[in-house]
Design an enzyme around this catalytic site. Structure first.
Site, mmCIF file in Angstrom:
data_model
loop_
_atom_site.group_PDB
_atom_site.id
_atom_site.type_symbol
_atom_site.label_atom_id
_atom_site.label_comp_id
_atom_site.label_asym_id
_atom_site.label_seq_id
_atom_site.Cartn_x
_atom_site.Cartn_y
_atom_site.Cartn_z
ATOM 1 C CD GLN A 120 -1.871 1.556 2.936
ATOM 2 O OE1 GLN A 120 -0.898 1.865 3.608
ATOM 3 N NE2 GLN A 120 -3.085 1.498 3.436
ATOM 4 C CB SER A 123 3.243 7.573 4.068
ATOM 5 O OG SER A 123 2.329 7.053 4.999
ATOM 6 C CB SER A 155 5.158 -2.245 5.220
ATOM 7 O OG SER A 155 5.116 -1.316 6.276
ATOM 8 C CD GLU A 238 -2.784 1.152 7.120
ATOM 9 O OE1 GLU A 238 -1.575 0.997 6.909
ATOM 10 O OE2 GLU A 238 -3.368 2.237 6.964
ATOM 11 C CB SER A 360 -0.010 9.327 14.275
ATOM 12 O OG SER A 360 -1.013 10.333 14.176
ATOM 13 C CG ASN A 361 -1.009 5.807 18.906
ATOM 14 O OD1 ASN A 361 -1.302 4.968 18.060
ATOM 15 N ND2 ASN A 361 -0.170 5.559 19.892
ATOM 16 C CD GLU A 362 -0.236 11.510 18.443
ATOM 17 O OE1 GLU A 362 0.408 11.359 19.495
ATOM 18 O OE2 GLU A 362 0.007 10.850 17.402
#
Length: 394
Positions: A120, A123, A155, A238, A360-362
């Site tokens: 994928q 980013s 990845s 995802e 991200s966690n945010e």
């Protein structure tokens, strides 16, 4: 075949073809790419790949109960399927949802059989977690499109055959419009893959460059300039994949592996250590239960939506939380990197990556706040500004 019969079938095959979890070998040792391909093909031939997917595309056409039964028995084995996790967890479900009949027939079964590995590509260096700010472009030509730009943190790109790449096809439209997703052959001339080495010394991620890479019109997934809807779906898959996948007992930061390490050191009678392990077990069990709920709802046609972000957030924060706990237990042994604690040390070093991979966690907390809890959204002042009028950092 009943669920219990399926469970017995899966267990018998895994006992014959997979390496069981061995508490005396927490590192495990990685399989070669060819071994992983052979194992994935064996899974498919045994009726254990694509368990809930339609038969017409190579799946088994079974239910969530069978999938959960497989997950439960598979947790006791080391499954060398790492190269296929992304493709089968993200691009494949997107193709099933948005792809043309030709795309499904062409790619789904080869993915299940281990003949194709997918990545994928979202980013970019200047975008961070803001996927919609992407600058990689596709320009229309007579016989298709030419893609130019750069992706990062991809990845598995080093061994992937195809990728689902998100690009900008119309910069005159607002930021979240004018985006299209394409299928790209990563062996195509003009595609360059460069590894990115992380703190563990491994290179699981890559930066990928596109220089006039030609793709045909039938490589579009969904519709031209409506790729954001496809991207949102893939991000949803995802997050569910990251948050609800098979959790092997060989995970160095998991309860089972930690118990064995504690017992080997005679610490299993220490009340403080036992309390810590109980906390790990409880949180791990809660994550497994939530994953089960999401799997069952998805099979029943209930939209998972933003709740997948809750699963992803739980999966990302768990290794960080456990890393802090085990450092208090094993202390200087982690720094000394003894043979039996080395896998644990490496897992701790890798843990921060889970807080970024898949958003991200945010970002996950924002999604949960806005779409699950109904809290006010961010202003989003750039959403209706044509992309070519935005001021983007270089």
């Amino acid at each position: 075949m009943s669920t219990e019969e399926f469970r017995a079938k899966a267990l018998a095959w895994l006992q014959q073809n997979a390496k069981p979890f061995d508490e005396n070998e927490p590192g495990g040792g990685g399989a070669t790419l060819e071994e992983s391909k052979a194992f994935q093909k064996g899974l498919w031939e045994a009726g254990l790949a694509g368990i809930t997917w339609p038969k017409e595309y190579g799946g088994q056409g079974l239910g969530t109960a069978e999938q959960l039964a497989f997950n439960e028995v598979a947790a006791d084995f080391r499954l060398p399927v790492g190269p296929f996790v992304i493709g089968l967890g993200m691009p494949a479900p997107v193709l099933l949802e948005f792809g043309t009949e030709a795309q499904k027939k062409r790619h789904i079964e080869p993915m299940l059989k281990g003949d194709e590995i997918w990545s994928q590509l979202f980013s970019e260096p200047s975008g961070g977690s803001d996927v919609a700010s992407l600058q990689t472009s596709a320009t229309k030509v007579e016989d298709g499109w030419l893609i130019n730009g750069q992706k990062v943190w991809t990845s598995g790109a080093q061994y992937s055959d195809f990728g689902a790449v998100l690009v900008r096809t119309d910069p005159t439209r607002p930021k979240h419009q004018g985006i299209t997703m394409f299928i790209v052959d990563l062996h195509h001339p003009g595609v360059t893959v460069r590894p990115l080495v992380v703190a563990t010394g491994d290179a699981p991620f890559n930066e990928v460059f596109f220089d006039d890479v030609h793709v045909p019109d039938d490589a579009v997934i969904g519709e031209v300039n409506n790729g954001w809807a496809v991207a949102v779906a893939m991000l949803r898959y995802e997050r569910v994949t990251i948050g609800t996948g098979v959790r092997g007992r060989s995970n160095p930061l998991g309860y089972d592996a930690l118990v064995e390490l504690v017992r080997a050191r005679g610490l299993d009678s220490d009340p403080s250590v036992r309390r810590t392990l109980a906390q790990v077990y409880a949180r791990e069990s809660a994550m497994r239960t939530y994953a089960s709920v999401l799997h069952q709802e998805a099979k029943a046609g209930v939209p998972i939506g933003a709740r997948g972000s809750a699963a992803k957030l739980a999966g990302a924060t768990f290794p960080l939380w456990v890393s802090d706990l085990v450092q208090d237990i094993f202390a200087e042994e982690l720094a000394l990197q003894t043979p039996d604690t080395l896998p644990l040390t490496r897992a701790i070093l890798a843990a921060p990556g889970y807080a970024v991979a898949g958003g991200s966690n945010e970002i996950q907390r924002n999604i949960i706040a806005e779409r699950v809890l109904g809290l006010p959204k961010d202003a989003g002042v750039d959403k209706n500004i044509p992309f070519n009028q935005l001021k983007l950092s270089k």
